[in-house]
Design a protein around this motif. Structure first.
Motif, mmCIF file in Angstrom:
data_model
loop_
_atom_site.group_PDB
_atom_site.id
_atom_site.type_symbol
_atom_site.label_atom_id
_atom_site.label_comp_id
_atom_site.label_asym_id
_atom_site.label_seq_id
_atom_site.Cartn_x
_atom_site.Cartn_y
_atom_site.Cartn_z
ATOM 1 N N ASP A 71 111.663 -1.026 -21.100
ATOM 2 C CA ASP A 71 112.578 -0.241 -21.929
ATOM 3 C C ASP A 71 112.140 1.221 -22.004
ATOM 4 O OD1 ASP A 71 114.106 -2.577 -22.683
ATOM 5 O OD2 ASP A 71 112.431 -3.106 -23.995
ATOM 6 N N PRO A 73 112.113 4.871 -22.215
ATOM 7 C CA PRO A 73 113.198 5.837 -22.431
ATOM 8 C C PRO A 73 113.219 6.914 -21.343
ATOM 9 C CG PRO A 73 111.931 5.469 -24.454
ATOM 10 C CD PRO A 73 111.155 4.852 -23.331
ATOM 11 N N THR A 74 114.400 7.390 -21.036
ATOM 12 C CA THR A 74 114.552 8.461 -20.066
ATOM 13 C C THR A 74 113.764 9.685 -20.523
ATOM 14 O OG1 THR A 74 116.739 7.692 -19.416
ATOM 15 C CG2 THR A 74 116.208 9.997 -18.950
ATOM 16 N N GLN A 76 110.539 9.983 -20.967
ATOM 17 C CA GLN A 76 109.262 9.717 -21.640
ATOM 18 C C GLN A 76 108.173 9.434 -20.614
ATOM 19 O OE1 GLN A 76 109.110 7.259 -25.251
ATOM 20 N NE2 GLN A 76 107.454 6.098 -24.285
ATOM 21 N N GLY A 99 116.389 8.626 -15.569
ATOM 22 C CA GLY A 99 117.681 8.021 -15.835
ATOM 23 C C GLY A 99 118.224 7.252 -14.649
#
Length: 321
Positions: A71, A73-74, A76, A99
């Motif tokens: 999971d 995050p884009t 990070q 992304g």
């Protein structure tokens, strides 16, 4: 990969694994101070760059890496390891997902072996692995830098600064605007000060993550199975690692720094004492003087006076015994 920035005034080529970029540009301490003040940049364009694309990229990598990335995050940043079946460190990856693509930079020359392993583990997952080293250069901007990242760059932001994945064709134009350039020796001196391990320097063929303090930063303890997890869990729950990373303040009167692999002994045992560890990285720091990272046996007293070959050394604890 030989960097075009070796043509900058004062550039002295680095040697060994960092061959291809500048060791320094004529003034090691000035370059360190600039980075510490948040100015300039470091050319890391010799490092390998690997990308993973496809709908399953994060869930697939989650199965292979020591880090929790399913999971992620884009944008990070994270770092992760690949371990052997016995839990020994084989690869270290410095990651960010934009992304659509996971970008990772790795030690120079290690990308081919990494890609071979990743390709062998694709099975039916919807992923594509690519070596982007030839067209992508890694550049480091120090913490506090106000330099603008080009729109074409993928940015990996960490507490220590920003790593840019930059189209290699833009490296020279970026350098002209982002200067002054700092060499790899300045970057390494600050890495030693920050107690950050590096694959191939702080590691050997039997290093496990606990020895270097990579638990938490590169190894997530609450995630599913991955190769080598049994060793990680056993040491975490039932035991202690056989060695531990320490930071050394070296005797400043010595002309030469002890090299990687220099044997460490207890000062009280004299030159014929038994080996209790070895130097992993040594550097000349602009404020602290000569310093080093080293691996020593876990049971070495934390207040023991040490000798790195002929150089007296005082230790600071990085990994608790």
């Amino acid at each position: 990969m030989k960097s075009p920035l070796l043509s900058l005034p004062g550039a002295v080529p680095a040697e060994g694994v960092d061959e291809g970029v500048a060791a320094h540009y004529g003034d090691l301490f000035r370059e360190q101070r600039a980075l510490a003040d948040g100015t300039g940049f470091v050319d890391l364009s010799h490092r390998g760059v690997v990308t993973v694309t496809g709908d399953d990229r994060l869930s697939w990598l989650h199965l292979l890496l020591t880090q929790h990335v399913s999971d992620l995050p884009t944008g990070q940043a994270t770092e992760a390891l690949i371990l052997s079946a016995n839990g020994h460190i084989e690869h270290a990856l410095y990651l960010v997902d934009d992304g659509t693509t996971v970008w990772a930079h790795v030690e120079p020359g290690s990308q081919e072996a990494l890609i071979a392993y990743l390709e062998s583990m694709k099975f039916f997952y919807r992923v594509e692995v690519a070596d982007r080293t030839a067209d992508t250069a890694v550049v480091h901007l120090p913490a506090g830098s106000i330099a603008q990242a080009p729109a074409s760059a993928v940015v990996r932001e960490t507490p220590y600064g920003r790593d840019l994945f930059l189209p290699r064709e833009e490296l020279e134009s970026f350098a002209a605007e982002a200067g002054p350039a700092a060499g790899i020796l300045a970057h390494e001196a600050l890495r030693v000060e920050q107690h950050r391990p590096r694959l191939g320097f702080e590691t050997d063929h039997r290093t496990i993550p606990h020895e270097l303090g990579w638990i938490g930063t590169a190894v997530h303890l609450q995630k599913g199975c991955y190769r080598g997890q049994e060793t990680v869990a056993r040491v975490q729950n039932l035991g202690k690692p056989p060695r531990r990373l320490v930071f050394l303040h070296l005797d400043g009167s010595e002309v030469h720094l002890p090299p990687n692999g220099a044997e460490i002994r207890l000062a009280d045992d004299g030159p014929d004492g038994r080996k209790i560890g070895f130097v992993t990285t040594s550097a000349r720091h602009h404020e602290l003087g000569p310093v080093a990272l080293a691996l020593v046996k876990r049971n070495v007293p934390v207040d023991a006076r040490l000798m790195a070959e002929e150089t007296a050394a005082a230790q600071e604890t990085v990994v608790e015994p």
